[in-house]
Design a protein around this motif. Sequence first.
Motif, PDB file in Angstrom:
ATOM      1  N   GLN A 138      -1.214  -1.317  -0.322  1.00 32.89           N
ATOM      2  CA  GLN A 138      -0.530   0.064   0.253  1.00 32.89           C
ATOM      3  C   GLN A 138       1.030  -0.878   1.362  1.00 32.89           C
ATOM      4  O   GLN A 138       1.426  -0.712   1.699  1.00 32.89           O
ATOM      5  CB  GLN A 138      -0.347   1.179   1.026  1.00 32.89           C
ATOM      6  CG  GLN A 138      -1.575   2.064  -0.243  1.00 32.89           C
ATOM      7  CD  GLN A 138      -0.834   2.733  -1.398  1.00 32.89           C
ATOM      8  OE1 GLN A 138       0.328   3.446  -1.143  1.00 32.89           O
ATOM      9  NE2 GLN A 138      -1.084   2.438  -2.411  1.00 32.89           N
ATOM     10  N   GLU A 139      -0.059  -1.679   1.862  1.00 29.31           N
ATOM     11  CA  GLU A 139       0.673  -2.382   3.300  1.00 29.31           C
ATOM     12  C   GLU A 139       1.488  -3.625   2.387  1.00 29.31           C
ATOM     13  O   GLU A 139       2.384  -3.160   2.463  1.00 29.31           O
ATOM     14  CB  GLU A 139      -0.353  -3.361   4.377  1.00 29.31           C
ATOM     15  CG  GLU A 139      -0.997  -2.801   5.640  1.00 29.31           C
ATOM     16  CD  GLU A 139      -2.049  -3.329   5.330  1.00 29.31           C
ATOM     17  OE1 GLU A 139      -2.459  -2.601   6.691  1.00 29.31           O
ATOM     18  OE2 GLU A 139      -2.248  -4.658   5.703  1.00 29.31           O
ATOM     19  N   ALA A 140       0.909  -3.821   1.412  1.00 28.72           N
ATOM     20  CA  ALA A 140       1.482  -4.927   0.016  1.00 28.72           C
ATOM     21  C   ALA A 140       3.463  -3.806  -0.429  1.00 28.72           C
ATOM     22  O   ALA A 140       4.447  -4.876  -0.488  1.00 28.72           O
ATOM     23  CB  ALA A 140       0.353  -5.762  -0.489  1.00 28.72           C
ATOM     24  N   LEU A 141       3.032  -2.833  -0.632  1.00 29.32           N
ATOM     25  CA  LEU A 141       3.253  -2.405  -1.754  1.00 29.32           C
ATOM     26  C   LEU A 141       4.751  -2.128  -0.810  1.00 29.32           C
ATOM     27  O   LEU A 141       5.879  -2.034  -0.807  1.00 29.32           O
ATOM     28  CB  LEU A 141       2.756  -1.740  -2.382  1.00 29.32           C
ATOM     29  CG  LEU A 141       1.867  -2.259  -4.104  1.00 29.32           C
ATOM     30  CD1 LEU A 141       1.280  -0.581  -3.892  1.00 29.32           C
ATOM     31  CD2 LEU A 141       2.071  -2.094  -4.707  1.00 29.32           C
ATOM     32  N   ASP A 142       4.274  -1.722   0.165  1.00 32.69           N
ATOM     33  CA  ASP A 142       4.887  -1.254   1.394  1.00 32.69           C
ATOM     34  C   ASP A 142       6.051  -2.150   1.798  1.00 32.69           C
ATOM     35  O   ASP A 142       7.395  -1.678   2.277  1.00 32.69           O
ATOM     36  CB  ASP A 142       5.019  -0.249   2.444  1.00 32.69           C
ATOM     37  CG  ASP A 142       3.889   1.084   2.472  1.00 32.69           C
ATOM     38  OD1 ASP A 142       4.354   1.490   1.655  1.00 32.69           O
ATOM     39  OD2 ASP A 142       3.220   0.952   3.530  1.00 32.69           O
ATOM     40  N   GLU A 143       6.245  -3.403   1.637  1.00 30.98           N
ATOM     41  CA  GLU A 143       7.008  -4.554   2.218  1.00 30.98           C
ATOM     42  C   GLU A 143       8.000  -4.882   0.599  1.00 30.98           C
ATOM     43  O   GLU A 143       8.836  -5.309   1.298  1.00 30.98           O
ATOM     44  CB  GLU A 143       5.898  -6.014   2.607  1.00 30.98           C
ATOM     45  CG  GLU A 143       5.584  -5.889   3.407  1.00 30.98           C
ATOM     46  CD  GLU A 143       4.508  -6.671   4.395  1.00 30.98           C
ATOM     47  OE1 GLU A 143       4.295  -8.057   3.329  1.00 30.98           O
ATOM     48  OE2 GLU A 143       3.506  -6.614   5.188  1.00 30.98           O
TER      49      GLU A 143
END
Length: 377
Positions: A138-143
């Motif tokens: 989710q962190e990577a997708l949020d970026e």
Amino acid sequence: MTRITERHALLSETPGTQRVVTMHRYGRNTDGKKAYVQACLHADETPAMAAVHHLLQSLEDADNKGLIKGEIVILPYANPIGLDQFQDDLLLGRVHLGGEGNFNRGWYDLTEMIKDRLEGRLEDDADKNISIIRKAMQEALDEITPTTEFESLRKLLVSEAARADYVFDLHCDDDSLPYLYISDLNWPDCQDFAADFGAAAIMMAENSGGGSFDEVYTRPWAELARLFPDNPIPQATMSMTVEHRGRPDVSDEIGAIDAEALFKFFIRRGLIEGDAGPIPKALCDATGTDACEIIQSPGAGFVTYCKNLGEQVKKGDQIATVINLFAEDPNKARTPIFTGTDGIFFTRRQHKAVKTGMVVGKVAGTEPLKAGYLLED
């Protein structure tokens, strides 16, 4: 009632227009597993819509009775971009007409996106590592900052599906028996669904080479387990592409049957309280996607078939004939089309006009025929 209906707007590329994705969310505050089901990523594959319509009816009933024990997210249409691609009353929903290719190719490689940020974060507890990995996803997708409408759709769908334990991407073929694309990482765990669904063929591969939607969620667990062998990383997601027969196979009767298979799966996994009944006898075993023969037309013209779907064929059997209307000698207009492997003949063309190289059928065999890119296109 626990259902929450959400409408997610995509990035608008032209003034005064904005497409929306609808999600129906059941059991949001439950402590159970999570399932994600989407229909029509290939927007013209309407049998998937029928299945989801009837699944929603069953979920509404279960929700009203308080039987939902896990979170179930349903997208009755996953691709409003493709749904708008009508040309002369014909919906062309497989490929993005704006030039971004097949809607079901080139999805995110989550392993590449998160492997570096997992350094030093994983623990000796498998359950904790599942949470750590999903948080990193989710962190990577949020970026990601989408710059196109399709990219905003990609981010939306993957951000939701990456949270799920079970991911179903519902499609159909042209003229076809029901079948599945699965990861070998999920076999035989998903064989109950295959039996309930009545799959006539089950193709399995860890990586089919095309970056298809379903593989976004299965591959990272095995790949990360190999990258971090000192930390326990289980196969936390089951994901599959479900092929709901052929494009003409749209009816309430068929949709209800396919919806029941999904509903029974949810019962067996504890997302819905109930009795799924006995598992029926499977129609087939899983075989490698690399053993699926994709048969192409040797010439242009129109094709006629001499084998029926569901027939077992042998290598060298004739399944069809391509007829060239431009042949100078009418006696030489017919070119037979043969199989190159033993197996079940399970798909063919609905529209019989063909050009050279066009796919005219598939045979699910057992002997590997290819490596690398394993898909039709």
